[in-house]
Scaffold this motif. Structure first.
Motif, PDB file in Angstrom:
ATOM      1  N   LEU A 199      91.567 -46.191  -7.798  1.00 35.28           N
ATOM      2  CA  LEU A 199      92.150 -45.689  -6.561  1.00 35.28           C
ATOM      3  C   LEU A 199      91.923 -44.192  -6.490  1.00 35.28           C
ATOM      4  CD1 LEU A 199      94.420 -47.644  -8.177  1.00 35.28           C
ATOM      5  CD2 LEU A 199      95.487 -47.584  -5.918  1.00 35.28           C
ATOM      6  N   ARG A 200      91.477 -43.703  -5.314  1.00 35.15           N
ATOM      7  CA  ARG A 200      91.224 -42.273  -5.150  1.00 35.15           C
ATOM      8  C   ARG A 200      91.686 -41.797  -3.778  1.00 35.15           C
ATOM      9  NH1 ARG A 200      84.957 -41.973  -6.464  1.00 35.15           N
ATOM     10  NH2 ARG A 200      85.073 -44.095  -5.624  1.00 35.15           N
ATOM     11  N   SER A 201      92.029 -40.518  -3.716  1.00 35.61           N
ATOM     12  CA  SER A 201      92.349 -39.892  -2.426  1.00 35.61           C
ATOM     13  C   SER A 201      91.810 -38.472  -2.401  1.00 35.61           C
ATOM     14  CB  SER A 201      93.863 -39.891  -2.162  1.00 35.61           C
ATOM     15  OG  SER A 201      94.550 -39.072  -3.095  1.00 35.61           O
ATOM     16  N   GLU A 206      88.861 -32.428  -0.734  1.00 34.96           N
ATOM     17  CA  GLU A 206      89.244 -31.982  -2.073  1.00 34.96           C
ATOM     18  C   GLU A 206      89.931 -33.128  -2.807  1.00 34.96           C
ATOM     19  OE1 GLU A 206      91.703 -28.573  -1.755  1.00 34.96           O
ATOM     20  OE2 GLU A 206      90.134 -27.295  -0.896  1.00 34.96           O
ATOM     21  N   PRO A 207      89.533 -33.446  -4.028  1.00 31.71           N
ATOM     22  CA  PRO A 207      90.120 -34.575  -4.760  1.00 31.71           C
ATOM     23  C   PRO A 207      91.617 -34.397  -4.989  1.00 31.71           C
ATOM     24  CG  PRO A 207      88.107 -33.804  -5.831  1.00 31.71           C
ATOM     25  CD  PRO A 207      88.458 -32.780  -4.799  1.00 31.71           C
ATOM     26  N   ARG A 208      92.336 -35.481  -4.868  1.00 31.67           N
ATOM     27  CA  ARG A 208      93.769 -35.500  -5.137  1.00 31.67           C
ATOM     28  C   ARG A 208      94.104 -36.564  -6.194  1.00 31.67           C
ATOM     29  NH1 ARG A 208      93.412 -31.175  -3.165  1.00 31.67           N
ATOM     30  NH2 ARG A 208      94.566 -30.323  -1.366  1.00 31.67           N
ATOM     31  N   GLN A 209      94.080 -37.828  -5.823  1.00 31.62           N
ATOM     32  CA  GLN A 209      94.412 -38.896  -6.761  1.00 31.62           C
ATOM     33  C   GLN A 209      93.146 -39.541  -7.305  1.00 31.62           C
ATOM     34  OE1 GLN A 209      97.029 -40.496  -3.514  1.00 31.62           O
ATOM     35  NE2 GLN A 209      98.283 -41.157  -5.250  1.00 31.62           N
ATOM     36  N   ASP A 210      93.187 -39.919  -8.577  1.00 30.19           N
ATOM     37  CA  ASP A 210      92.084 -40.644  -9.202  1.00 30.19           C
ATOM     38  C   ASP A 210      92.665 -41.387 -10.402  1.00 30.19           C
ATOM     39  OD1 ASP A 210      89.773 -41.650 -10.256  1.00 30.19           O
ATOM     40  OD2 ASP A 210      88.666 -39.755 -10.220  1.00 30.19           O
ATOM     41  N   SER A 211      92.904 -42.664 -10.211  1.00 32.00           N
ATOM     42  CA  SER A 211      93.582 -43.444 -11.245  1.00 32.00           C
ATOM     43  C   SER A 211      93.101 -44.883 -11.156  1.00 32.00           C
ATOM     44  CB  SER A 211      95.101 -43.361 -11.056  1.00 32.00           C
ATOM     45  OG  SER A 211      95.792 -43.999 -12.112  1.00 32.00           O
ATOM     46  N   THR A 212      93.677 -45.749 -11.973  1.00 36.86           N
ATOM     47  CA  THR A 212      93.370 -47.172 -11.909  1.00 36.86           C
ATOM     48  C   THR A 212      94.667 -47.968 -11.991  1.00 36.86           C
ATOM     49  OG1 THR A 212      93.185 -47.759 -14.267  1.00 36.86           O
ATOM     50  CG2 THR A 212      91.277 -46.672 -13.237  1.00 36.86           C
ATOM     51  N   THR A 213      94.573 -49.219 -11.567  1.00 36.47           N
ATOM     52  CA  THR A 213      95.745 -50.090 -11.622  1.00 36.47           C
ATOM     53  C   THR A 213      96.131 -50.449 -13.055  1.00 36.47           C
ATOM     54  OG1 THR A 213      94.264 -51.967 -11.217  1.00 36.47           O
ATOM     55  CG2 THR A 213      95.458 -51.082  -9.323  1.00 36.47           C
ATOM     56  N   ALA A 214      95.337 -50.048 -14.027  1.00 34.35           N
ATOM     57  CA  ALA A 214      95.737 -50.234 -15.424  1.00 34.35           C
ATOM     58  C   ALA A 214      96.982 -49.414 -15.749  1.00 34.35           C
ATOM     59  CB  ALA A 214      94.594 -49.855 -16.359  1.00 34.35           C
ATOM     60  N   ASP A 215      97.286 -48.397 -14.934  1.00 34.82           N
ATOM     61  CA  ASP A 215      98.453 -47.547 -15.155  1.00 34.82           C
ATOM     62  C   ASP A 215      99.713 -48.092 -14.488  1.00 34.82           C
ATOM     63  OD1 ASP A 215      99.555 -45.142 -16.315  1.00 34.82           O
ATOM     64  OD2 ASP A 215      99.622 -44.264 -14.304  1.00 34.82           O
ATOM     65  N   LEU A 240     103.338 -53.416  -0.858  1.00 37.71           N
ATOM     66  CA  LEU A 240     102.700 -52.244  -1.450  1.00 37.71           C
ATOM     67  C   LEU A 240     103.111 -52.147  -2.915  1.00 37.71           C
ATOM     68  CD1 LEU A 240     102.748 -51.762   1.664  1.00 37.71           C
ATOM     69  CD2 LEU A 240     102.963 -49.326   1.167  1.00 37.71           C
ATOM     70  N   THR A 241     102.172 -51.755  -3.780  1.00 38.50           N
ATOM     71  CA  THR A 241     102.426 -51.826  -5.214  1.00 38.50           C
ATOM     72  C   THR A 241     102.695 -50.475  -5.879  1.00 38.50           C
ATOM     73  OG1 THR A 241     100.054 -51.717  -5.740  1.00 38.50           O
ATOM     74  CG2 THR A 241     101.010 -53.909  -5.395  1.00 38.50           C
ATOM     75  N   GLY A 242     102.720 -49.377  -5.118  1.00 33.96           N
ATOM     76  CA  GLY A 242     102.984 -48.073  -5.708  1.00 33.96           C
ATOM     77  C   GLY A 242     101.752 -47.179  -5.687  1.00 33.96           C
ATOM     78  N   THR A 243     101.983 -45.891  -5.924  1.00 34.64           N
ATOM     79  CA  THR A 243     100.886 -44.912  -5.863  1.00 34.64           C
ATOM     80  C   THR A 243     100.707 -44.185  -7.184  1.00 34.64           C
ATOM     81  OG1 THR A 243      99.930 -43.194  -4.433  1.00 34.64           O
ATOM     82  CG2 THR A 243     102.207 -42.863  -5.122  1.00 34.64           C
ATOM     83  N   PRO A 244      99.478 -43.823  -7.539  1.00 33.16           N
ATOM     84  CA  PRO A 244      99.225 -43.049  -8.755  1.00 33.16           C
ATOM     85  C   PRO A 244      99.624 -41.571  -8.585  1.00 33.16           C
ATOM     86  CG  PRO A 244      97.255 -44.258  -8.036  1.00 33.16           C
ATOM     87  CD  PRO A 244      98.234 -44.281  -6.906  1.00 33.16           C
ATOM     88  N   GLU A 245      99.552 -40.851  -9.686  1.00 31.80           N
ATOM     89  CA  GLU A 245      99.849 -39.411  -9.660  1.00 31.80           C
ATOM     90  C   GLU A 245      98.799 -38.668  -8.841  1.00 31.80           C
ATOM     91  OE1 GLU A 245      98.234 -36.717 -11.400  1.00 31.80           O
ATOM     92  OE2 GLU A 245      96.551 -37.954 -12.060  1.00 31.80           O
TER      93      GLU A 245
END
Length: 292
Positions: A199-201, A206-215, A240-245
């Motif tokens: 997942l990215r935003s 400019e990059p903000r979020q970059d994570s995976t559902t493994a977290d 909705l399942t939540g958002t990464p850092e």
């Protein structure tokens, strides 16, 4: 398979992608609604059998992949790193809040910042769309049997409403009209590895979020089974399942202002883009610790 709803001069058309081709589902389903979602398997079979008209997706403008969902149910603080950046301990059980159905928007729609808002935040999220009524599921049942598919959601949030003016609940900051852009695709569960999605935003590229559902603290099956003990998940409901850092609430980034452009993406599920419009605050708010 991948399903979507596309805007045309003749109205919204439901489509399915089978192999390298898209097919028009209008004559078979009419639209993708809570009533027709149980027929997706039949639609996939018809597409694979060449019984549908082809549909040109060149320059397609996507709608939300399901029309008129009855409920939008969200899980908060469900990524370990995001709970940490929010200054909160990881929850022992899933934290649930509700969004009103009129928050649903198309994945490319502009978002109007409310006049009184000062802390609009972005949240890329994996979402599930319910395909079969789920209530009081047992440990012997597979929760994903009740899911029609996965999609992308931006859980746009107003943090002042959510935290400082909440009265103890979060939904005030989660129910701005149009604050749940969803889509473009609804991808069937057998085509998605929900435990390993990136997942990215970005804000203004400019990059903000970059994570995976493994977290994820609570994975997708756990969320469905848990929610079903408290409420009936109906066909077409969006979970909705939540958002990464990596959100503004962390204090590392400014909140959104009119003219900002947010992009989000989940690998295999597609991307979204929202232009922030409206009067907005006089100055960009700064982040601060709290729930999300």
């Amino acid at each position: 398979m991948k399903f979507a709803r596309v805007r045309t001069v003749h109205g919204t058309r439901p489509v399915v992608v089978s192999g390298d081709e898209a097919y028009d589902l209008s004559e078979l389903l009419g639209d993708l609604t809570p009533t027709t979602l149980p027929l997706l398997a039949e639609a996939a079979t018809a597409a694979a059998g060449g019984r549908l008209d082809r549909f040109d997706l060149t320059d397609a403008v996507f709608e939300a992949p399901v029309a008129t969902p009855g409920a939008v149910i969200a899980i908060g603080m469900n990524y370990a790193a995001h709970a940490a950046e929010s200054g909160a301990a990881p929850p022992a059980v899933p934290v649930m809040f509700l969004k009103t159905p009129n928050t649903i928007a198309a994945p490319g729609d502009d978002f109007r910042i409310p006049a009184r808002a000062a802390k609009i935040d972005w949240e890329v999220e994996l979402a599930m769309i319910i395909g079969k009524r789920a209530y009081e599921l047992t440990d012997d049942e597979d929760p994903l049997d009740y899911v029609a598919g996965f999609t992308v959601v931006n859980d746009l949030s107003e943090r002042t409403f959510q935290i400082e003016e909440s009265g103890g609940q979060w939904s005030k900051g989660k129910c701005v009209p149009g604050s749940t852009p969803i889509g473009p695709w609804l991808v069937s569960t057998d085509d998605v590895d929900h435990a390993a999605l990136r997942l990215r935003s970005w804000v203004n590229d400019e990059p903000r979020q970059d994570s995976t559902t493994a977290d994820l603290i609570f994975d997708c099956p756990t969320i469905i089974r848990h929610l079903s003990q408290y409420l009936a998940l109906e066909v077409g409901d969006v979970v909705l399942t939540g958002t990464p850092e990596g959100v503004a609430l962390s204090g590392r980034f400014p909140y959104l202002r009119p003219g900002d452009v947010v992009r989000i993406e989940i690998d295999g599920l597609g991307a979204q883009r929202q232009l922030m419009t409206g009067v907005g605050p006089d100055a960009a708010g700064q982040g601060g610790a709290g729930p999300a």
